[in-house]
Motif scaffolding. Structure first.
Motif, mmCIF file in Angstrom:
data_model
loop_
_atom_site.group_PDB
_atom_site.id
_atom_site.type_symbol
_atom_site.label_atom_id
_atom_site.label_comp_id
_atom_site.label_asym_id
_atom_site.label_seq_id
_atom_site.Cartn_x
_atom_site.Cartn_y
_atom_site.Cartn_z
ATOM 1 N N UNK A 53 -94.731 38.764 3.352
ATOM 2 C CA UNK A 53 -93.523 38.470 4.130
ATOM 3 C C UNK A 53 -92.774 37.284 3.532
ATOM 4 N N UNK A 54 -93.507 36.255 3.134
ATOM 5 C CA UNK A 54 -92.867 35.040 2.655
ATOM 6 C C UNK A 54 -92.690 34.972 1.138
ATOM 7 N N UNK A 55 -93.544 35.674 0.388
ATOM 8 C CA UNK A 55 -93.517 35.540 -1.064
ATOM 9 C C UNK A 55 -93.192 36.832 -1.806
ATOM 10 N N UNK A 79 -79.983 43.569 -3.804
ATOM 11 C CA UNK A 79 -79.652 43.226 -2.417
ATOM 12 C C UNK A 79 -78.975 41.863 -2.309
ATOM 13 N N UNK A 80 -79.390 40.914 -3.122
ATOM 14 C CA UNK A 80 -78.746 39.594 -3.113
ATOM 15 C C UNK A 80 -77.289 39.710 -3.549
ATOM 16 N N UNK A 82 -75.384 42.425 -3.337
ATOM 17 C CA UNK A 82 -74.656 43.097 -2.255
ATOM 18 C C UNK A 82 -74.427 42.157 -1.073
ATOM 19 N N UNK A 83 -75.446 41.374 -0.741
ATOM 20 C CA UNK A 83 -75.332 40.457 0.399
ATOM 21 C C UNK A 83 -74.282 39.383 0.170
ATOM 22 N N UNK A 84 -73.994 39.050 -1.077
ATOM 23 C CA UNK A 84 -72.985 38.020 -1.350
ATOM 24 C C UNK A 84 -71.585 38.466 -0.946
ATOM 25 N N UNK A 85 -71.395 39.770 -0.775
ATOM 26 C CA UNK A 85 -70.093 40.296 -0.352
ATOM 27 C C UNK A 85 -70.019 40.559 1.148
ATOM 28 N N UNK A 86 -71.110 40.274 1.856
ATOM 29 C CA UNK A 86 -71.177 40.556 3.296
ATOM 30 C C UNK A 86 -71.050 39.266 4.088
ATOM 31 N N UNK A 92 -78.135 37.625 6.150
ATOM 32 C CA UNK A 92 -79.403 37.088 6.644
ATOM 33 C C UNK A 92 -80.257 38.198 7.264
ATOM 34 N N UNK A 93 -79.639 39.060 8.024
ATOM 35 C CA UNK A 93 -80.364 40.185 8.620
ATOM 36 C C UNK A 93 -80.925 41.114 7.563
ATOM 37 N N UNK A 94 -80.141 41.371 6.533
ATOM 38 C CA UNK A 94 -80.595 42.204 5.424
ATOM 39 C C UNK A 94 -81.797 41.567 4.729
ATOM 40 N N UNK A 95 -81.737 40.268 4.516
ATOM 41 C CA UNK A 95 -82.848 39.556 3.890
ATOM 42 C C UNK A 95 -84.119 39.595 4.728
#
Length: 129
Positions: A53-55, A79-80, A82-86, A92-95
Motif C-alpha cells: 500500500x505504501x511502497x 497515471x501521474x 494523467x493526474x497532472x491534467x486533472x 489524489x483519489x486516483x493515487x
C-alpha cells in the motif's frame, strides 16, 4: 507446497500460500466462498498487503518480482502524467485507488511467483476482474 519450501517463509506468508493453494485464485467461486467465511483479521491477512500500500513497486522489487514491479512503475508514471491534467481532488483519489489496487493484488502475485513459478509481467493476474 512442500514443507521445505514452506518453512522459508513467515507464518503469515505460509497462511496466505496455503489459503491460495486450497481455494485457488481470487476470481474463482471456491476462493470467494472460503474468503467470506474468514474472520475480518484473516481476510486482511489473505487479501491486503500494507507494505505494498505504501511502497508499491519498490516493495515488489524487494520481493523479487521485478517484472511486475516494472509494470507497476510504468503504469504509475502514466497515471501521474494523467493526474497532472486533472483537478487535485481527482488526482489524489486516483493515487489512493491505485495504491489500494496494488495492496490488494500483491499477495496473490507473490504466491504465483514463489509457489507456482509464474513470473509474468501482469501484476493483476488471477484477480477478481
Amino acid at each position: 507446497m512442500d514443507s521445505t519450501t514452506q518453512s522459508q517463509y513467515s507464518p503469515k506468508w505460509q497462511f496466505r500460500f496455503n489459503f491460495f493453494e486450497q481455494h485457488g485464485a481470487p476470481n474463482t467461486p471456491a476462493f470467494k466462498e472460503a474468503y467470506k467465511a474468514l474472520p475480518f483479521g484473516q481476510k486482511l491477512k489473505v487479501n491486503f498487503n500494507f507494505f505494498a500500500l505504501f511502497f508499491s513497486w519498490i516493495y515488489l522489487f524487494i520481493l523479487g518480482m521485478w517484472r511486475k514491479a516494472l509494470s507497476v512503475l510504468g503504469l504509475t508514471i502514466v497515471l501521474i502524467i494523467l493526474a497532472s491534467f486533472m483537478p487535485d481532488i481527482v488526482a489524489r483519489g486516483l493515487g489512493m485507488g491505485w495504491s489500494l489496487l496494488i495492496a490488494l493484488t500483491t499477495n496473490y502475485s507473490y504466491y504465483l511467483d514463489k509457489v507456482k513459478g509464474n513470473v509474468s509481467w501482469n501484476p493483476f493476474e488471477g484477480m477478481r476482474w
